[in-house]
Motif scaffolding. Sequence first.
Motif, PDB file in Angstrom:
ATOM      1  N   ALA A 119      61.844  50.745  30.106  1.00  0.00           N
ATOM      2  CA  ALA A 119      62.238  51.077  28.727  1.00  0.00           C
ATOM      3  C   ALA A 119      61.110  51.644  27.891  1.00  0.00           C
ATOM      4  N   LEU A 159      61.263  54.872  25.093  1.00  0.00           N
ATOM      5  CA  LEU A 159      61.265  54.543  23.672  1.00  0.00           C
ATOM      6  C   LEU A 159      60.014  55.074  22.975  1.00  0.00           C
ATOM      7  N   TYR A 178      59.700  57.672  19.738  1.00  0.00           N
ATOM      8  CA  TYR A 178      58.883  57.452  18.545  1.00  0.00           C
ATOM      9  C   TYR A 178      57.819  58.533  18.389  1.00  0.00           C
ATOM     10  N   ALA A 209      56.005  49.950  21.185  1.00  0.00           N
ATOM     11  CA  ALA A 209      57.117  50.066  22.122  1.00  0.00           C
ATOM     12  C   ALA A 209      56.629  50.187  23.568  1.00  0.00           C
ATOM     13  N   LEU A 219      66.755  56.037  16.256  1.00  0.00           N
ATOM     14  CA  LEU A 219      65.884  55.220  17.099  1.00  0.00           C
ATOM     15  C   LEU A 219      66.515  53.851  17.369  1.00  0.00           C
ATOM     16  N   GLY A 256      68.919  54.267  20.048  1.00  0.00           N
ATOM     17  CA  GLY A 256      68.187  54.330  21.309  1.00  0.00           C
ATOM     18  C   GLY A 256      67.829  52.952  21.832  1.00  0.00           C
ATOM     19  N   HIS A 257      67.459  52.043  20.933  1.00  0.00           N
ATOM     20  CA  HIS A 257      67.159  50.666  21.353  1.00  0.00           C
ATOM     21  C   HIS A 257      68.402  49.976  21.903  1.00  0.00           C
ATOM     22  N   THR A 313      69.301  51.458  25.300  1.00  0.00           N
ATOM     23  CA  THR A 313      68.341  51.055  26.325  1.00  0.00           C
ATOM     24  C   THR A 313      68.494  49.583  26.677  1.00  0.00           C
ATOM     25  N   ASN A 360      63.961  44.459  23.233  1.00  0.00           N
ATOM     26  CA  ASN A 360      64.447  45.748  22.756  1.00  0.00           C
ATOM     27  C   ASN A 360      65.247  45.581  21.471  1.00  0.00           C
ATOM     28  N   SER A 403      62.248  49.628  13.753  1.00  0.00           N
ATOM     29  CA  SER A 403      62.631  51.035  13.892  1.00  0.00           C
ATOM     30  C   SER A 403      63.425  51.504  12.673  1.00  0.00           C
TER      31      SER A 403
END
Length: 130
Positions: free
Chosen positions: A13, A17, A21, A48, A81, A84-85, A88, A105, A112
């Motif tokens: 991950a 990530l 960023y 991250a 973002l 995305g977390h 993931t 995460n 984020s």
Amino acid sequence: MRTILNVIWLVFAGIWLAAGYALAGVICCILIVTIPFGIASFRIAAYALWPFGRTVVRDPDAGVFSLLGNVIWCVVAGVWLAIGHVLTSIPLFISIIGIPMGVANIKLIPVSLLPLGARIVDNDQGGTGT
């Protein structure tokens, strides 16, 4: 144990990530006005990459500019973002070994969304958590 979790996190991950960023940081550094967002994004990218053993602490002295900046950040980049977390973390939760990484995460989502006025510290320096 932290090192093992961080290495596994990095492979599954962390790289993706941190790249998200870093991309947000590069885009934010294009304009002079958004450079503080870029700096915050680069700081969170480093977090991250290697999150276990560190935590996010809110700065009580953060002022109104931090609040306004967080609102702008949340609308422009924070939501994407955070998505995305979440995306993931889903495959990490599916595997047994990935559950601690999925939890880490999910714990990255608040920073984020609201990166300004937050500091990333080692757990040994007064922070608790992941």
